[in-house]
Write an enzyme that holds these catalytic residues in place. Structure first.
Site, PDB file in Angstrom:
ATOM      1  CE1 TYR A   1      -4.798   1.100   0.523  1.00  0.00           C
ATOM      2  CE2 TYR A   1      -2.555   3.236   1.241  1.00  0.00           C
ATOM      3  CZ  TYR A   1      -3.715   2.946   1.075  1.00  0.00           C
ATOM      4  OH  TYR A   1      -4.725   3.652   1.302  1.00  0.00           O
TER       5      TYR A   1
ATOM      6  CG  PHE B   1      -7.063  15.802 -24.764  1.00  0.00           C
ATOM      7  CD1 PHE B   1      -6.692  15.119 -26.055  1.00  0.00           C
ATOM      8  CD2 PHE B   1      -7.807  14.817 -23.620  1.00  0.00           C
ATOM      9  CE1 PHE B   1      -7.182  13.603 -26.507  1.00  0.00           C
ATOM     10  CE2 PHE B   1      -7.492  13.368 -23.504  1.00  0.00           C
ATOM     11  CZ  PHE B   1      -7.980  12.857 -25.422  1.00  0.00           C
ATOM     12  CG  ASP B   2     -11.356  14.610 -25.653  1.00  0.00           C
ATOM     13  OD1 ASP B   2     -10.466  14.581 -25.355  1.00  0.00           O
ATOM     14  OD2 ASP B   2     -12.298  14.054 -25.452  1.00  0.00           O
TER      15      ASP B   2
ATOM     16  CG  ASP C   1      -2.280  17.603 -21.719  1.00  0.00           C
ATOM     17  OD1 ASP C   1      -1.886  16.073 -21.677  1.00  0.00           O
ATOM     18  OD2 ASP C   1      -3.138  17.538 -21.748  1.00  0.00           O
TER      19      ASP C   1
ATOM     20  CB  ALA D   1      -0.817  12.433 -23.629  1.00  0.00           C
TER      21      ALA D   1
ATOM     22  CE  LYS E   1      -4.013   8.377 -25.298  1.00  0.00           C
ATOM     23  NZ  LYS E   1      -4.160  10.302 -24.587  1.00  0.00           N
TER      24      LYS E   1
ATOM     25  CG  HIS F   1     -16.622  13.071 -27.636  1.00  0.00           C
ATOM     26  ND1 HIS F   1     -16.332  14.073 -27.004  1.00  0.00           N
ATOM     27  CD2 HIS F   1     -15.615  11.814 -27.623  1.00  0.00           C
ATOM     28  CE1 HIS F   1     -15.633  13.721 -26.279  1.00  0.00           C
ATOM     29  NE2 HIS F   1     -14.862  13.157 -26.338  1.00  0.00           N
TER      30      HIS F   1
HETATM   31  C1  LIG Z   1      -5.391  10.667 -23.922  1.00  0.00           C
HETATM   32  C2  LIG Z   1      -5.084  12.472 -23.611  1.00  0.00           C
HETATM   33  C3  LIG Z   1      -4.978  12.761 -22.141  1.00  0.00           C
HETATM   34  C4  LIG Z   1      -6.189  12.134 -20.783  1.00  0.00           C
HETATM   35  O1  LIG Z   1      -5.835  11.364 -20.543  1.00  0.00           O
HETATM   36  P1  LIG Z   1      -6.733   9.615 -20.094  1.00  0.00           P
HETATM   37  O2  LIG Z   1      -5.619   8.753 -20.297  1.00  0.00           O
HETATM   38  O3  LIG Z   1      -7.720   9.201 -21.455  1.00  0.00           O
HETATM   39  O4  LIG Z   1      -7.821   9.953 -18.962  1.00  0.00           O
HETATM   40  C5  LIG Z   1      -5.215  14.285 -21.280  1.00  0.00           C
HETATM   41  N1  LIG Z   1      -3.936  15.071 -22.605  1.00  0.00           N
HETATM   42  C6  LIG Z   1      -4.063  14.399 -24.051  1.00  0.00           C
HETATM   43  C7  LIG Z   1      -3.382  15.011 -24.397  1.00  0.00           C
HETATM   44  C8  LIG Z   1      -3.932  13.155 -24.420  1.00  0.00           C
HETATM   45  O5  LIG Z   1      -3.435  12.313 -25.969  1.00  0.00           O
END
Ligand SMILES: *Cc1c(COP(=O)(O)O)cnc(C)c1O
Length: 459
Positions: free
Chosen positions: A72, A124-125, A215, A217, A258, A450
Site C-alpha cells: 500500500y 485535449f477534450d 500535457d 501524452a 500513450k 461525444h
Molecule cells: C489521452 C490524453 C489525455 C487524457 O488521458 P486519459 O489517459 O485518456 O485519461 C490528456 N491529454 C492528452 C493530450 C491526451 O492525449
C-alpha cells in the site's frame, strides 16, 4: 539494392480479429445509435478509435508485471516509477493516477477556480472538460496555420506566442493558474511543437509569473519530430531531447496509455516540492495514497519500463513511419488529410471529402460511420460533436476543422492492416458524391457528449 524499412520488433503473441458483412455492420451501428464508441469491439475489424491504452506491451514490460510490489505504501514499484520519471523526464516529484484525466483532476482541483483562464494549444477534450467543468476558460492560442490542413509546415502544433502574450497581458497572473502546452497537439492533428516554441512559451510564462504545464501524452513522438525536423537536434538522442523539453516546464500531466505504452496509468509530476504537496490531498481523496495513486504496483513497473522503451529511437521510428505509411497511401489515392502526417494518427479532412453533408449534420462523424460500414474500421470524430456546445450560450460550436481521426495503436497492427484501411477509405472516397446527408443528435450529455451521444440519420 537498398533494404526497405521494417519494424524494430517481432511478434510473440497474437490476438484474433474478425471480419463481418455489411449487413451485420448496418445492424450493429444502428443498435449503437450511430455512435462508434457504443460498438462492441468484436464488431470491429481494425480498431483505430484511439491509440490510448491499445498498444502492445513488450516482453520486458510483461515480465515487470510479475515483479510488481503491491504494498500500500512505499512499494518498490513506486520507486521504480519515480526513478524512471527522474532519469528520463527530469521531475523529482510525482503522483501516480489511474490515467491522464485523473492527473488533470488532481491538478485542477487544487489550482483552478471559477473564472480562471488557462491558455494553451488546442486543449485535449478531457483537459477542456476539466477546465470548463470548473467554469474556467480553456483559451486556444494555437497558430492559425494549424487550421489549413493542406499547408505543410514542420511544427503545426505550436502556440502562437503573440496570442499567448496578449492573453497574459489581458488577465492578471492570479487568474491564470497555468499555461497548458500539449505535445503533440492531438486536436490539431497529432502535430508537434518545436523546441523553440516550448522555450519561447516557457520564457513568456516566467516573464508573467505563470506556471507552465506540459500535457505530455505524446512527448516522445514530439521529441522524434524535433530530432528529424528541427535544426540543431539531428545528432541528439531522443532521451536528450526529452530532457530538454521538460527542462522548460514546471508541471507535467501524463496519460501513460500513450507514449509510455501501457494499457492503463498516468501521473502528474512537479519540479517543486511545494506544488507536489499541495496536490497530495486531492490525490489521496480521488485516486489513492501518494505512493500508488490510481495504479497497482505491477502497472507502475510496466510504466517505468515503457518510459524507457518509448523514448528509444528504433521503436519511435517504427511507430511514426507506420503513420506516415498510411499518409502516403492516402496521397496515392488523393484523399485529403491534415498534412504533414502526425505522430500517432492520420486526420482525414472530412469537409473536403463529404462536401455535400451540411455541418449541422456532423460531417466527420458521417465519414466515420461510412468507413465502418465499408470495412468494419473504427475511427473517431474530431469535429463539432467533440467540440461540445458553448458553455454559456449552449449553441453548437463548429470548429475550423472537421476531422476523422484514424489513430494507430502502438506495435499492434501490420502494414497489411494499414493497406486495408487505405483501400476502404478509397472506396468511401469514390462514392463521396452520393453521401449527402449526415446525422442528428437525439440524446447528449452537457459535457464531453461525444462519448455517449445518440444519433439518427438526418431526414
Ligand atoms: C489521452 C490524453 C489525455 C487524457 O488521458 P486519459 O489517459 O485518456 O485519461 C490528456 N491529454 C492528452 C493530450 C491526451 O492525449
Amino acid at each position: 539494392m537498398e533494404l526497405p524499412f521494417s519494424e524494430s520488433y517481432r511478434i510473440k503473441m497474437v490476438e484474433a480479429i474478425h471480419k463481418s458483412t455489411r449487413e451485420e455492420r448496418e445492424r450493429w451501428i444502428k443498435e449503437a445509435k450511430y455512435n462508434l464508441f457504443n460498438l462492441k469491439s468484436d464488431h470491429v475489424f481494425i480498431d483505430l478509435l484511439t491509440d490510448s491504452g491499445t498498444g502492445a506491451m513488450s516482453d520486458r514490460q510483461w515480465s515487470r508485471l510479475m515483479l510488481g510490489d503491491e504494498s500500500y505504501a512505499g512499494a518498490r514499484s513506486y520507486y521504480a516509477m519515480k526513478e524512471a520519471i527522474r532519469e528520463i523526464l527530469g521531475f523529482e516529484y510525482f503522483l501516480p493516477t489511474h490515467q491522464g484525466r485523473a492527473a488533470e483532476n488532481v491538478l485542477y482541483s487544487t489550482f483552478v477556480r471559477e473564472g480562471d483562464v488557462l491558455p494553451g494549444n488546442s486543449h485535449f477534450d478531457t483537459t477542456k472538460g476539466h477546465i470548463e467543468f470548473r467554469k474556467a476558460i480553456a483559451l486556444d492560442c494555437t497558430i492559425d496555420e494549424a487550421a489549413d490542413t493542406q499547408l505543410e509546415i514542420p511544427f503545426k502544433g505550436n502556440i502562437d506566442p503573440a496570442k499567448l502574450e496578449a492573453a497574459l497581458r489581458q488577465y492578471p497572473a492570479e487568474k491564470i493558474p497555468m499555461v497548458v502546452l500539449t505535445v503533440t497537439n492531438n486536436t490539431a492533428g497529432g502535430q508537434p511543437v518545436s523546441m523553440e516554441n516550448i522555450r519561447r512559451v516557457s520564457a513568456l510564462c516566467r516573464q508573467y509569473g505563470v506556471l507552465l504545464q506540459l500535457d505530455s501524452a505524446r512527448f516522445a513522438e514530439n521529441a522524434y519530430f524535433i530530432k528529424v525536423r528541427e535544426k540543431g537536434y539531428e545528432h541528439k538522442t531522443i532521451k536528450e531531447i526529452v530532457k530538454e523539453m521538460f527542462s522548460y516546464v514546471d508541471i507535467m500531466t501524463m496519460s501513460a496509455k500513450k507514449d509510455a505504452i501501457v494499457n492503463m496509468g498516468g501521473f502528474v509530476a512537479f519540479k517543486s516540492e511545494e506544488l507536489w504537496k499541495k496536490c497530495q490531498m486531492f490525490c489521496i481523496m480521488n485516486e489513492g495514497f501518494i505512493t500508488y495513486g490510481g495504479m497497482s504496483g505491477r502497472d507502475m513497473n510496466a510504466l517505468a519500463e515503457g518510459l524507457d522503451e518509448g523514448t528509444e529511437w528504433d521503436y519511435l521510428e517504427s511507430r511514426v513511419r507506420q503513420v506516415a505509411y498510411l499518409g502516403a497511401k492516402l496521397d496515392e489515392y488523393g484523399i485529403p488529410y491534415q498534412r504533414p502526417a502526425g505522430g500517432h494518427a492520420i486526420f482525414v479532412d472530412a469537409t473536403r471529402v463529404l462536401t455535400r453533408v451540411p455541418k449541422e449534420e456532423f460531417i466527420a462523424q458521417t465519414l466515420g460511420i461510412e468507413l465502418y460500414l465499408e470495412a468494419g474500421i473504427r475511427g473517431v470524430e474530431i469535429g463539432a460533436m467533440l467540440a461540445d456546445r458553448d458553455p454559456v450560450t449552449r449553441e453548437n460550436r463548429y470548429p475550423k476543422l472537421e476531422l476523422l481521426r484514424l489513430a494507430i495503436p502502438r506495435r499492434t497492427y501490420t502494414n497489411n492492416h494499414i493497406d486495408v484501411v487505405a483501400a476502404a477509405l478509397k472506396n468511401v472516397y469514390d462514392r463521396r458524391e452520393r453521401i449527402t446527408r449526415g446525422y442528428v443528435i437525439t440524446k447528449e450529455f452537457p459535457i464531453m457528449r461525444h462519448f455517449t451521444v445518440e444519433l439518427q440519420p438526418a431526414k
